[in-house]
Write a protein that holds these residues in place. Structure first.
Motif, PDB file in Angstrom:
ATOM      1  N   VAL A 140       0.843  -1.249   0.019  1.00  0.00           N
ATOM      2  CA  VAL A 140      -0.152   0.116   0.112  1.00  0.00           C
ATOM      3  C   VAL A 140       0.848   1.238   0.050  1.00  0.00           C
ATOM      4  O   VAL A 140       1.796   1.320   0.901  1.00  0.00           O
ATOM      5  CB  VAL A 140      -0.861  -0.016   1.225  1.00  0.00           C
ATOM      6  N   PHE A 141       0.617   2.032  -0.800  1.00  0.00           N
ATOM      7  CA  PHE A 141       1.497   3.301  -0.954  1.00  0.00           C
ATOM      8  C   PHE A 141       0.358   4.526  -0.658  1.00  0.00           C
ATOM      9  O   PHE A 141      -0.713   4.593  -1.278  1.00  0.00           O
ATOM     10  CB  PHE A 141       2.087   3.476  -2.648  1.00  0.00           C
ATOM     11  N   VAL A 142       1.167   5.483   0.049  1.00  0.00           N
ATOM     12  CA  VAL A 142       0.310   6.642   0.426  1.00  0.00           C
ATOM     13  C   VAL A 142       1.143   7.693  -0.357  1.00  0.00           C
ATOM     14  O   VAL A 142       1.968   7.946   0.061  1.00  0.00           O
ATOM     15  CB  VAL A 142       0.177   6.688   1.758  1.00  0.00           C
ATOM     16  N   ILE A 143       0.380   8.582  -1.154  1.00  0.00           N
ATOM     17  CA  ILE A 143       0.884   9.544  -1.943  1.00  0.00           C
ATOM     18  C   ILE A 143       0.396  10.998  -1.707  1.00  0.00           C
ATOM     19  O   ILE A 143      -0.973  11.010  -1.578  1.00  0.00           O
ATOM     20  CB  ILE A 143       1.013   9.137  -3.457  1.00  0.00           C
ATOM     21  N   PRO A 144       0.877  11.887  -1.659  1.00  0.00           N
ATOM     22  CA  PRO A 144       0.231  13.216  -1.270  1.00  0.00           C
ATOM     23  C   PRO A 144      -0.487  13.544  -2.426  1.00  0.00           C
ATOM     24  O   PRO A 144      -0.033  13.251  -3.786  1.00  0.00           O
ATOM     25  CB  PRO A 144       1.614  14.186  -1.146  1.00  0.00           C
ATOM     26  N   LEU A 145      -1.517  14.099  -2.309  1.00  0.00           N
ATOM     27  CA  LEU A 145      -2.581  14.506  -3.351  1.00  0.00           C
ATOM     28  C   LEU A 145      -2.821  15.848  -3.334  1.00  0.00           C
ATOM     29  O   LEU A 145      -3.377  16.533  -2.312  1.00  0.00           O
ATOM     30  CB  LEU A 145      -3.829  13.540  -3.183  1.00  0.00           C
ATOM     31  N   GLU A 146      -2.520  16.539  -4.220  1.00  0.00           N
ATOM     32  CA  GLU A 146      -2.423  17.942  -4.459  1.00  0.00           C
ATOM     33  C   GLU A 146      -3.740  18.615  -4.657  1.00  0.00           C
ATOM     34  O   GLU A 146      -4.128  19.512  -3.891  1.00  0.00           O
ATOM     35  CB  GLU A 146      -1.395  18.466  -5.560  1.00  0.00           C
ATOM     36  N   LYS A 147      -4.605  18.171  -5.493  1.00  0.00           N
ATOM     37  CA  LYS A 147      -6.035  18.764  -6.039  1.00  0.00           C
ATOM     38  C   LYS A 147      -6.849  17.671  -6.400  1.00  0.00           C
ATOM     39  O   LYS A 147      -6.335  16.729  -7.001  1.00  0.00           O
ATOM     40  CB  LYS A 147      -5.662  19.560  -6.966  1.00  0.00           C
TER      41      LYS A 147
END
Ligand SMILES: Nc1ncnc2c1ncn2[C@@H]1O[C@H](COP(=O)(O)OP(=O)(O)OP(=O)(O)O)[C@@H](O)[C@H]1O
Ligand SMILES: [Mg+2]
Length: 119
Positions: A91-98
């Motif tokens: 499971v990857f957690v990635i910053p989500l900009e918009k």
């Protein structure tokens, strides 16, 4: 906001989708992917030992969540996708900009939260 991107066994897809629905996480994108989990096998070739990299078929789930749903989304996937055998995935957690909802132009938290039809 975060994008939870999970690579899971394809046999576990129904279990994971059901668990996410039960956890009230409704928006998801499902893709068929091929991957490799790092397991290597030595094979002989005419130029000496080399490493065989066989790809296996996996499923990727991409879920955009607000911070308040993040832990629930991750824990739901960890619990429902696990067999305990090698190859359960990641499971990857990635910053989500918009995030924008195309229909309404809403953005961010208002755009990732599903609109319940009739609700
Ligand atoms: N570092 C990585 N980056 C991108 N994708 C990965 C990575 N590691 C694993 N994957 C993806 O996850 C799939 C399953 O990997 P796998 O379950 O073997 O991971 P693992 O960390 O080796 O865990 P295990 O110890 O259970 O084997 C791979 O086929 C690949 O698609
Ligand atoms: Mg592996």
């Amino acid at each position: 906001m975060k994008l939870v991107s999970a690579i899971i066994r394809k046999e576990k897809l129904n279990d994971v989708l059901t668990a996410l629905f039960d956890a009230e996480i409704y928006g998801v994108t499902v893709s068929k992917v091929q991957g490799h989990g790092g397991e290597t096998e030595q094979v002989e070739t005419y130029r000496g030992a080399t490493v065989k990299m066989e790809l296996s078929e996996k499923v990727r789930l991409d879920i955009g969540v607000t911070e308040s749903f993040l832990e629930r989304a991750v824990q739901t996937i960890l619990a429902s996708a696990r067999t305990g055998e090698v190859g359960d995935g990641k499971v990857f957690v990635i910053p989500l900009e918009k995030v924008y909802r195309i229909r309404t132009g809403e953005k961010d938290a208002r755009a990732v939260t599903p609109v319940l039809v009739g609700g």
